[in-house]
Every structure is written in structure tokens, then in C-alpha cells.
Design an enzyme around this catalytic site. Structure first.
Site, mmCIF file in Angstrom:
data_model
loop_
_atom_site.group_PDB
_atom_site.id
_atom_site.type_symbol
_atom_site.label_atom_id
_atom_site.label_comp_id
_atom_site.label_asym_id
_atom_site.label_seq_id
_atom_site.Cartn_x
_atom_site.Cartn_y
_atom_site.Cartn_z
ATOM 1 N N SER A 9 0.861 -1.194 0.000
ATOM 2 C CA SER A 9 0.000 0.000 0.000
ATOM 3 C C SER A 9 0.888 1.231 0.000
ATOM 4 C CB SER A 9 -0.881 0.020 1.255
ATOM 5 O OG SER A 9 -1.325 1.356 1.492
ATOM 6 N N HIS A 34 -1.447 -1.433 -4.081
ATOM 7 C CA HIS A 34 -2.701 -1.105 -3.410
ATOM 8 C C HIS A 34 -2.845 0.400 -3.233
ATOM 9 C CE1 HIS A 34 -6.083 -2.221 -0.725
ATOM 10 N NE2 HIS A 34 -5.675 -1.266 0.070
ATOM 11 N N MET A 38 -9.170 7.841 0.077
ATOM 12 C CA MET A 38 -9.955 8.270 1.247
ATOM 13 C C MET A 38 -10.482 9.688 1.012
ATOM 14 S SD MET A 38 -7.316 6.958 4.173
ATOM 15 C CE MET A 38 -6.750 5.266 4.235
ATOM 16 N N MET A 69 -12.385 4.050 -0.121
ATOM 17 C CA MET A 69 -12.973 4.329 1.203
ATOM 18 C C MET A 69 -13.628 5.697 1.100
ATOM 19 S SD MET A 69 -9.757 2.931 3.392
ATOM 20 C CE MET A 69 -8.648 3.120 1.997
ATOM 21 N N MET A 141 -11.252 -5.961 6.151
ATOM 22 C CA MET A 141 -10.464 -4.966 6.883
ATOM 23 C C MET A 141 -10.084 -5.537 8.245
ATOM 24 S SD MET A 141 -9.963 -2.597 4.842
ATOM 25 C CE MET A 141 -9.005 -1.646 6.012
ATOM 26 N N ASP A 179 -6.542 -6.581 4.797
ATOM 27 C CA ASP A 179 -5.932 -5.251 4.789
ATOM 28 C C ASP A 179 -5.865 -4.613 6.169
ATOM 29 O OD1 ASP A 179 -6.852 -2.180 2.959
ATOM 30 O OD2 ASP A 179 -5.050 -2.754 4.051
HETATM 31 C C1 DX5 Z 1 -6.247 1.549 5.889
HETATM 32 C C2 DX5 Z 1 -5.875 1.124 4.504
HETATM 33 C C3 DX5 Z 1 -4.723 0.138 4.478
HETATM 34 C C4 DX5 Z 1 -3.433 0.656 5.091
HETATM 35 C C5 DX5 Z 1 -2.519 -0.512 5.369
HETATM 36 O O1 DX5 Z 1 -7.505 2.125 5.885
HETATM 37 O O2 DX5 Z 1 -6.970 0.569 3.814
HETATM 38 O O3 DX5 Z 1 -4.486 -0.297 3.146
HETATM 39 O O4 DX5 Z 1 -2.806 1.544 4.235
HETATM 40 O O5 DX5 Z 1 -1.414 -0.062 6.064
HETATM 41 P P1 DX5 Z 1 -0.735 -0.932 7.223
HETATM 42 O O6 DX5 Z 1 -0.167 -2.163 6.534
HETATM 43 O O7 DX5 Z 1 0.330 -0.016 7.737
HETATM 44 O O8 DX5 Z 1 -1.772 -1.276 8.231
HETATM 45 ZN ZN ZN Z 2 -6.486 -0.419 1.875
#
Ligand code: DX5
Ligand code: ZN
Length: 219
Positions: A9, A34, A38, A69, A141, A179
């Protein structure tokens, strides 16, 4: 145990140096990238949109795994398709009506793009049962969406097992993606439970020894 796939990500990458940040994970051999989109409304954070995806698509050959998101995701699907999305995943919780969820799935599929549906930690697998026949991917999630660097929520493990069971029983072929809070330990637990694809942010982008830490994800 099958070999799991990793989707780095870029949320926690150095944006001033994005092309190199992508190249460094591409050189590890990953196939996916990824994108955490947001809007500051569906989640309490603002990240980036289709223009960043369009720029990155020009310098990367990776599969663009777009995680929306945002509120009213259907409205922005065309922009992300134009910008190079290969997979578009939206949140089950972003709509209150079944019709709007079905319309969004249909819209994405009508453009020959892979469609995913995502559930927050508090949402059960049972709630998305009606859509499992229609989607290419389910994104579990394992943190409350909105930020990287959070602790893994172990209720995700039961959801992975449940989704794996359902797809075997009903002969479905959706990908199970997880994730949030993925590191060498939680990656192993998710792999054992039946997951196929793991999103990895801070564990990789804050790593002091990237190749070493990447290898540990498969041990
Ligand atoms: C959070 C995101 C994730 C996040 C993952 O809302 O959807 O993709 O970036 O990051 P880590 O691996 O640091 O939890
Ligand atoms: Zn994500």
C-alpha cells in the site's frame, strides 16, 4: 500452504519520491499495488484520487488494486477506470440499499474491471452473502479503515476461514484479500486461514531491511 501474494500500500510511501517507492517494491517481485483512496467523509482521513493513479499507471506495470474508502463510490468509478484501475473495491457500508450495491458491482463489471467488496471489522460475512456470487474479490479490513500503522484485529481470521469455507462449498472463485496491520506474524496467520492476497503498508515502507522483511512474509 499456498504461496500468498502481497499488495504493497503506497499510503505510507514517501510521496515526494513515489516512482522510486514503487520501483523498490516492484523489484521485490510483487504483482499488485494497493491504492487507498480516502475522502475525509467515509473515513476520517484524506489521501489521494484518480490523478495520482493516472500518474503512477504511467510508470508501473503492476496490477492497480484500488480500495475506495469514499461515500457514493459509484459516482467516481469512471474516473478510476480511466486512470488505470484493474481492480476496484468499494465498501459494503458505503451504501444502505441493496440496489445501490448491485448497481455499483454491475457498473464496475460492465467495464471489464475486477470488482471487490470490502467489510469493516464490525461487519459480518453473513451481511455480504448476497454479493459473493457476483464479486471477484472480498477485502477483509483487519483495522478500522482510515490510517496505516494500526494493530491487526484478529477477528479477521474467523472471517477468512468463513469466506474460504463458503467459496469451497459453493464452488466460487473470489479472491480473499486482507488489509491492515499485516506483518510477518499476522501474514502467517492469514495465510494459514486461507487468505490469497495481503495488503502491506508500514511493514514494508518503514522497513530498515526491505528484502529481508519481505521474505519473512512467506515463512
Ligand atoms: C487503511 C488502509 C490500508 C493501510 C494498510 O484504511 O486501507 O491499506 O494503508 O497499512 P498498514 O499495513 O500499515 O496497516
Ligand atoms: Zn487499503
Amino acid at each position: 500452504m499456498k504461496r500468498i501474494a502481497i499488495a504493497p500500500s503506497i499510503l505510507n510511501a514517501d510521496f515526494a519520491n513515489l516512482e522510486n517507492e514503487i520501483k523498490k517494491v516492484e523489484n521485490l517481485g510483487v504483482k499488485f499495488l494497493h491504492f487507498d483512496v480516502m475522502d475525509g467523509h467515509f473515513v476520517p482521513n484524506i489521501s489521494f484520487g484518480a490523478p495520482v493513479l493516472a500518474s503512477v499507471s504511467k510508470v508501473s506495470n503492476l496490477i492497480n488494486d484500488v480500495h475506495l474508502m469514499i461515500s457514493d463510490p459509484k459516482k467516481y468509478v469512471p474516473d478510476f477506470i480511466k486512470a488505470g484501475a484493474d481492480i476496484i473495491t468499494f465498501h459494503y457500508e458505503s451504501y444502505s440499499s441493496k440496489e445501490e450495491i448491485l448497481d455499483t458491482i454491475e457498473l464496475i463489471k460492465s467495464q471489464d474491471i475486477k470488482v471487490g467488496i470490502s467489510i469493516k471489522p464490525a461487519t459480518t460475512v453473513e451481511e455480504i452473502m448476497p454479493y459473493l456470487f457476483l464479486v471477484d474479490l472480498v477485502l477483509i479490513m483487519s483495522v478500522e479503515p482510515g490510517f496505516g500503522g494500526q494493530k491487526f484485529n484478529s477477528n479477521a481470521i474467523e472471517k477468512i476461514k468463513k469466506l474460504d469455507e463458503i467459496r469451497n462449498e459453493l464452488d466460487l472463485s473470489y479472491i480473499i484479500e486482507v488489509d491492515g496491520g499485516i506483518n510477518d506474524k499476522t501474514a502467517h496467520e492469514c495465510n494459514e486461514a486461507g487468505a490469497d492476497l495481503l495488503v502491506c503498508g508500514t511493514y514494508l515502507y518503514k522497513s530498515k531491511n526491505l528484502e529481508e522483511d519481505y521474505k519473512k512474509l512467506f515463512e
